[in-house]
Write a protein that holds these residues in place. Structure first.
Motif, PDB file in Angstrom:
ATOM      1  N   ALA A 128       0.822  -1.214   0.000  1.00  0.00           N
ATOM      2  CA  ALA A 128       0.000   0.000   0.000  1.00  0.00           C
ATOM      3  C   ALA A 128       0.859   1.268   0.000  1.00  0.00           C
ATOM      4  CB  ALA A 128      -0.934   0.011   1.207  1.00  0.00           C
ATOM      5  N   ASN A 129       2.139   1.132   0.344  1.00  0.00           N
ATOM      6  CA  ASN A 129       3.056   2.269   0.341  1.00  0.00           C
ATOM      7  C   ASN A 129       3.432   2.705  -1.081  1.00  0.00           C
ATOM      8  OD1 ASN A 129       4.804   4.052   1.983  1.00  0.00           O
ATOM      9  ND2 ASN A 129       6.430   3.045   0.828  1.00  0.00           N
ATOM     10  N   PHE A 130       3.133   1.863  -2.064  1.00  0.00           N
ATOM     11  CA  PHE A 130       3.518   2.129  -3.444  1.00  0.00           C
ATOM     12  C   PHE A 130       2.289   2.211  -4.326  1.00  0.00           C
ATOM     13  CE2 PHE A 130       6.631  -0.732  -1.441  1.00  0.00           C
ATOM     14  CZ  PHE A 130       7.675   0.172  -1.302  1.00  0.00           C
ATOM     15  N   GLY A 131       2.377   3.020  -5.389  1.00  0.00           N
ATOM     16  CA  GLY A 131       1.253   3.158  -6.309  1.00  0.00           C
ATOM     17  C   GLY A 131       1.466   2.433  -7.616  1.00  0.00           C
ATOM     18  N   SER A 132       2.722   2.370  -8.056  1.00  0.00           N
ATOM     19  CA  SER A 132       3.045   1.739  -9.333  1.00  0.00           C
ATOM     20  C   SER A 132       4.550   1.527  -9.378  1.00  0.00           C
ATOM     21  CB  SER A 132       2.599   2.625 -10.502  1.00  0.00           C
ATOM     22  OG  SER A 132       3.245   3.883 -10.439  1.00  0.00           O
ATOM     23  N   TYR A 133       5.000   0.944 -10.494  1.00  0.00           N
ATOM     24  CA  TYR A 133       6.437   0.821 -10.674  1.00  0.00           C
ATOM     25  C   TYR A 133       6.796   1.065 -12.126  1.00  0.00           C
ATOM     26  CZ  TYR A 133       6.611  -3.789 -12.994  1.00  0.00           C
ATOM     27  OH  TYR A 133       6.506  -4.818 -13.890  1.00  0.00           O
ATOM     28  N   ALA A 134       8.059   1.436 -12.337  1.00  0.00           N
ATOM     29  CA  ALA A 134       8.586   1.649 -13.679  1.00  0.00           C
ATOM     30  C   ALA A 134       9.905   0.898 -13.769  1.00  0.00           C
ATOM     31  CB  ALA A 134       8.791   3.132 -13.945  1.00  0.00           C
ATOM     32  N   GLU A 135      10.285   0.555 -14.997  1.00  0.00           N
ATOM     33  CA  GLU A 135      11.495  -0.234 -15.203  1.00  0.00           C
ATOM     34  C   GLU A 135      12.354   0.378 -16.294  1.00  0.00           C
ATOM     35  OE1 GLU A 135      12.791  -4.772 -16.541  1.00  0.00           O
ATOM     36  OE2 GLU A 135      10.669  -4.267 -16.417  1.00  0.00           O
ATOM     37  N   GLY A 137      16.631  -0.222 -17.995  1.00  0.00           N
ATOM     38  CA  GLY A 137      17.632  -1.275 -18.179  1.00  0.00           C
ATOM     39  C   GLY A 137      18.428  -1.561 -16.923  1.00  0.00           C
ATOM     40  N   ARG A 138      18.540  -0.601 -16.015  1.00  0.00           N
ATOM     41  CA  ARG A 138      19.361  -0.757 -14.813  1.00  0.00           C
ATOM     42  C   ARG A 138      18.571  -0.959 -13.526  1.00  0.00           C
ATOM     43  NH1 ARG A 138      24.752   1.077 -15.648  1.00  0.00           N
ATOM     44  NH2 ARG A 138      25.041   1.065 -13.410  1.00  0.00           N
ATOM     45  N   VAL A 139      17.353  -0.370 -13.455  1.00  0.00           N
ATOM     46  CA  VAL A 139      16.643  -0.331 -12.179  1.00  0.00           C
ATOM     47  C   VAL A 139      15.141  -0.552 -12.342  1.00  0.00           C
ATOM     48  CG1 VAL A 139      18.312   1.272 -11.130  1.00  0.00           C
ATOM     49  CG2 VAL A 139      16.287   2.180 -12.252  1.00  0.00           C
ATOM     50  N   PHE A 140      14.521  -0.917 -11.233  1.00  0.00           N
ATOM     51  CA  PHE A 140      13.073  -0.830 -11.051  1.00  0.00           C
ATOM     52  C   PHE A 140      12.871   0.317 -10.074  1.00  0.00           C
ATOM     53  CE2 PHE A 140      13.505  -5.382 -11.965  1.00  0.00           C
ATOM     54  CZ  PHE A 140      12.503  -5.572 -12.901  1.00  0.00           C
ATOM     55  N   VAL A 141      11.904   1.179 -10.334  1.00  0.00           N
ATOM     56  CA  VAL A 141      11.585   2.265  -9.415  1.00  0.00           C
ATOM     57  C   VAL A 141      10.178   2.016  -8.903  1.00  0.00           C
ATOM     58  CG1 VAL A 141      11.132   4.726  -9.207  1.00  0.00           C
ATOM     59  CG2 VAL A 141      13.089   3.944 -10.524  1.00  0.00           C
ATOM     60  N   CYS A 151       9.627   8.846  -6.764  1.00  0.00           N
ATOM     61  CA  CYS A 151      10.343   7.622  -6.417  1.00  0.00           C
ATOM     62  C   CYS A 151      10.248   7.341  -4.919  1.00  0.00           C
ATOM     63  CB  CYS A 151      11.798   7.776  -6.830  1.00  0.00           C
ATOM     64  SG  CYS A 151      12.807   6.358  -6.445  1.00  0.00           S
ATOM     65  N   ALA A 152       9.893   6.108  -4.592  1.00  0.00           N
ATOM     66  CA  ALA A 152       9.862   5.691  -3.197  1.00  0.00           C
ATOM     67  C   ALA A 152      11.031   4.755  -2.890  1.00  0.00           C
ATOM     68  CB  ALA A 152       8.541   5.009  -2.877  1.00  0.00           C
ATOM     69  N   VAL A 153      11.312   3.818  -3.801  1.00  0.00           N
ATOM     70  CA  VAL A 153      12.404   2.866  -3.609  1.00  0.00           C
ATOM     71  C   VAL A 153      13.007   2.536  -4.973  1.00  0.00           C
ATOM     72  CG1 VAL A 153      13.008   0.511  -2.901  1.00  0.00           C
ATOM     73  CG2 VAL A 153      11.384   1.821  -1.554  1.00  0.00           C
ATOM     74  N   VAL A 154      14.332   2.443  -5.005  1.00  0.00           N
ATOM     75  CA  VAL A 154      15.040   2.031  -6.221  1.00  0.00           C
ATOM     76  C   VAL A 154      15.574   0.622  -5.997  1.00  0.00           C
ATOM     77  CG1 VAL A 154      16.998   2.495  -7.742  1.00  0.00           C
ATOM     78  CG2 VAL A 154      15.704   4.402  -6.753  1.00  0.00           C
ATOM     79  N   LEU A 155      15.212  -0.289  -6.906  1.00  0.00           N
ATOM     80  CA  LEU A 155      15.710  -1.665  -6.865  1.00  0.00           C
ATOM     81  C   LEU A 155      16.696  -1.820  -8.021  1.00  0.00           C
ATOM     82  CD1 LEU A 155      12.297  -3.518  -6.369  1.00  0.00           C
ATOM     83  CD2 LEU A 155      13.900  -2.760  -4.611  1.00  0.00           C
ATOM     84  N   VAL A 156      17.956  -2.028  -7.700  1.00  0.00           N
ATOM     85  CA  VAL A 156      19.023  -2.111  -8.697  1.00  0.00           C
ATOM     86  C   VAL A 156      19.090  -3.543  -9.230  1.00  0.00           C
ATOM     87  CG1 VAL A 156      21.494  -1.817  -9.091  1.00  0.00           C
ATOM     88  CG2 VAL A 156      20.283  -0.261  -7.553  1.00  0.00           C
ATOM     89  N   LYS A 157      18.932  -3.691 -10.536  1.00  0.00           N
ATOM     90  CA  LYS A 157      18.909  -5.024 -11.147  1.00  0.00           C
ATOM     91  C   LYS A 157      20.207  -5.793 -10.924  1.00  0.00           C
ATOM     92  CE  LYS A 157      15.536  -4.142 -14.782  1.00  0.00           C
ATOM     93  NZ  LYS A 157      15.309  -4.108 -16.240  1.00  0.00           N
ATOM     94  N   GLN A 158      21.346  -5.093 -10.887  1.00  0.00           N
ATOM     95  CA  GLN A 158      22.630  -5.762 -10.660  1.00  0.00           C
ATOM     96  C   GLN A 158      22.685  -6.459  -9.302  1.00  0.00           C
ATOM     97  OE1 GLN A 158      25.391  -6.177 -12.539  1.00  0.00           O
ATOM     98  NE2 GLN A 158      24.427  -5.226 -14.308  1.00  0.00           N
ATOM     99  N   GLY A 159      21.821  -6.023  -8.374  1.00  0.00           N
ATOM    100  CA  GLY A 159      21.831  -6.589  -7.039  1.00  0.00           C
ATOM    101  C   GLY A 159      20.956  -7.815  -6.856  1.00  0.00           C
ATOM    102  N   VAL A 160      20.223  -8.194  -7.895  1.00  0.00           N
ATOM    103  CA  VAL A 160      19.320  -9.347  -7.785  1.00  0.00           C
ATOM    104  C   VAL A 160      20.139 -10.628  -7.740  1.00  0.00           C
ATOM    105  CG1 VAL A 160      17.456 -10.632  -8.899  1.00  0.00           C
ATOM    106  CG2 VAL A 160      17.452  -8.141  -8.954  1.00  0.00           C
ATOM    107  N   ARG A 170      10.177  -8.994 -11.557  1.00  0.00           N
ATOM    108  CA  ARG A 170       9.204  -8.341 -12.440  1.00  0.00           C
ATOM    109  C   ARG A 170       7.825  -8.991 -12.283  1.00  0.00           C
ATOM    110  NH1 ARG A 170      11.683  -9.275 -16.839  1.00  0.00           N
ATOM    111  NH2 ARG A 170      12.965  -7.396 -16.812  1.00  0.00           N
ATOM    112  N   GLU A 171       7.769 -10.318 -12.229  1.00  0.00           N
ATOM    113  CA  GLU A 171       6.492 -11.023 -12.038  1.00  0.00           C
ATOM    114  C   GLU A 171       5.859 -10.658 -10.707  1.00  0.00           C
ATOM    115  OE1 GLU A 171       7.678 -15.105 -12.382  1.00  0.00           O
ATOM    116  OE2 GLU A 171       8.031 -14.953 -14.560  1.00  0.00           O
ATOM    117  N   LEU A 172       6.666 -10.577  -9.672  1.00  0.00           N
ATOM    118  CA  LEU A 172       6.174 -10.217  -8.337  1.00  0.00           C
ATOM    119  C   LEU A 172       5.636  -8.787  -8.321  1.00  0.00           C
ATOM    120  CD1 LEU A 172       5.896 -11.118  -5.385  1.00  0.00           C
ATOM    121  CD2 LEU A 172       8.241 -10.377  -5.029  1.00  0.00           C
ATOM    122  N   LEU A 173       6.362  -7.870  -8.927  1.00  0.00           N
ATOM    123  CA  LEU A 173       5.897  -6.483  -8.995  1.00  0.00           C
ATOM    124  C   LEU A 173       4.613  -6.376  -9.808  1.00  0.00           C
ATOM    125  CD1 LEU A 173       9.305  -4.628  -9.530  1.00  0.00           C
ATOM    126  CD2 LEU A 173       7.960  -4.784  -7.415  1.00  0.00           C
TER     127      LEU A 173
END
Length: 180
Positions: A128-135, A137-141, A151-160, A170-173
């Motif tokens: 509920a803290n988030f409204g949507s996400y964007a992607e 090549g480097r990150v999910f926001v 932006c609420a949280v940045v998820l860095v793809k290199q860290g997965v 991506r499926e979870l989001l």
């Protein structure tokens, strides 16, 4: 206040990373690109190219004709365009400097939400803290639920972690948030 737990289960995705300037700049550009209205227009590469071209033309004509106003407008438009173009990198540098003390960041994304743990924090956020996400090549926001969708949280793809980790994330989001 109710406690929001991030439950760990088979669909959990874990990330581990240190924030980099390139990742933060990409996140800033992504947030700007996904906003609507005037902000998106003023930051669009085609618009910036037109403005800098007009600035250069005014500058050249002003110099050739000895018109101070033309030179002033030319310099102003060109400088403004360069500033707007460089602003994501500048903003990223400020964000990075403000958050550098966190060091290594571990994020767990699961059916209950997002948990972010660093050297100095342990933060849990439900979906509920988030409204949507964007992607990009480097990150999910993960964007805030307000109209601006900052932006609420940045998820860095290199860290997965794991080979299929980015696809699983991506499926979870997609299950919990709208993609913009």
């Amino acid at each position: 206040m109710t406690e929001q737990a991030v439950t760990l289960d088979e669909e959990t995705v874990e990330l581990e990373f240190v924030q980099l300037r390139e990742d933060m700049a990409d996140a800033v550009r992504l947030v700007i690109r996904k906003r609507g209205g005037v902000t998106r227009l003023l930051n669009h590469p085609a618009f910036l190219a037109c403005v800098v071209s007009a600035g250069i033309v005014l500058l050249v004509l002003g110099v050739l004709n000895g018109e101070a106003a033309g030179v002033g407008w030319g310099v102003g438009l060109t400088a403004w365009t360069v500033a707007v173009f460089l602003s994501p990198g500048t903003s990223a540098g400020r964000m990075l400097e403000a958050n550098r003390h966190h060091g290594l960041i571990r994020i767990t994304v699961g059916s209950g939400g997002v948990r972010m743990v660093s050297e100095h924090s342990d933060l849990r956020m439900g979906w509920a803290n988030f409204g949507s996400y964007a992607e990009s090549g480097r990150v999910f926001v993960l964007r805030s639920p307000d109209r601006a969708g900052n932006c609420a949280v940045v998820l860095v793809k290199q860290g997965v972690r794991g080979e299929r980790g980015v696809e699983r994330l991506r499926e979870l989001l997609d299950r919990h948030l709208a993609r913009v």
